[in-house]
Design a protein around this motif. Structure first.
Motif, PDB file in Angstrom:
ATOM      1  N   THR A 170       0.862  -1.181   0.000  1.00  0.00           N
ATOM      2  CA  THR A 170       0.000   0.000   0.000  1.00  0.00           C
ATOM      3  C   THR A 170       0.896   1.227   0.000  1.00  0.00           C
ATOM      4  O   THR A 170       1.822   1.330   0.805  1.00  0.00           O
ATOM      5  N   ASN A 201      -4.579   6.295   0.346  1.00  0.00           N
ATOM      6  CA  ASN A 201      -3.899   5.022   0.582  1.00  0.00           C
ATOM      7  C   ASN A 201      -4.318   4.059  -0.523  1.00  0.00           C
ATOM      8  O   ASN A 201      -5.481   3.657  -0.598  1.00  0.00           O
ATOM      9  N   HIS A 251      -9.112   6.056   0.193  1.00  0.00           N
ATOM     10  CA  HIS A 251      -8.639   4.688  -0.068  1.00  0.00           C
ATOM     11  C   HIS A 251      -9.033   4.234  -1.471  1.00  0.00           C
ATOM     12  O   HIS A 251     -10.065   4.658  -2.008  1.00  0.00           O
TER      13      HIS A 251
END
Length: 235
Positions: A81, A88, A109
């Protein structure tokens, strides 16, 4: 081939390469981290090597800080990641795909599905970031007066400069700013756009940078100075 060595306070020996350029007006230093640590000095034809080395010695504190802040290179692989543009991003590999695909989970994300062979994994991740960088930079540029817009945007991979603006209106950025907080990237964008009006670093220029950026400009500037070396940890 190195002309001499720069020996740091902790005993590290860094090769120094001196290049003579007839059209140069000043002595310039360019520390390099890839593929190996080196210092490149460009000097005008009439400037002696001794003078160039004395100039390098005057910049010792900056050079040592630059190399001391070096970041261990991290090789990316499926399952990692990474944080880009304050998101992220989980890296996934699908060799059956011909192109990358980004799937957004939420504002912070997402998953990047990387196609192609395993040997192309890092290169394809890098290419995605470079392309996305231009998109994000253009979004930031649209928020300033149109007369400040660049004539062209160029993305580079530089080690000592995060951005530059030419007299023709071409603005260059290091795509590694994608790894910085978004506000830090915006600071560099505003910095270079301010050069469209002031091609110097006068008080008027810095005031204009603050006007374009708004509250927090000094915090963003300080973050880059302290943490800039960490933006080179990948690729």
């Amino acid at each position: 081939m190195a002309d001499c060595e720069f020996i740091t306070s902790n005993g590290q020996k860094i090769p120094v390469v001196i290049v003579v350029r007839r059209g140069a007006r000043n002595i310039t230093l360019r520390p390099k981290m890839r593929p190996n640590f080196e210092i490149h000095i460009t000097k005008p034809w009439l400037v002696t090597t001794k003078t160039a080395l004395q100039f390098m010695e005057q910049k010792r504190k900056w050079l040592e800080q630059y190399f001391n802040n070096k970041t261990q290179r991290v090789h990316l692989q499926p399952g990692n990641t990474i944080k880009i543009f304050d998101r992220n991003v989980f890296l996934q590999h699908d060799p059956s795909r011909r192109a990358n695909k980004y799937i957004e989970t939420d504002a912070e994300h997402g998953t990047l599905i990387v196609g192609g062979g395993t040997d192309m994994f890092e290169r394809r991740v890098r290419d995605y970031i470079r392309t996305e960088f231009i998109t994000v930079a253009r979004q930031m540029i649209k928020n300033v007066p149109q007369d400040l817009w660049p004539t062209r945007i160029v993305v580079r991979d530089t080690t000592t400069r995060w951005g530059s603006c030419s007299s023709t209106g071409t603005i260059s950025f290091s795509w590694r700013l994608a790894f910085a907080p978004r506000d830090v990237m915006r600071y560099v964008v505003m910095h270079e756009l301010a050069h469209r009006r002031y091609m110097d670093h006068s008080p008027a220029f810095w005031n204009f940078v603050g006007d374009l950026y708004g509250f927090g400009v000094e915090r963003a500037k300080r973050w880059l100075k302290v943490n800039g070396g960490s933006l080179h940890q990948y690729f």
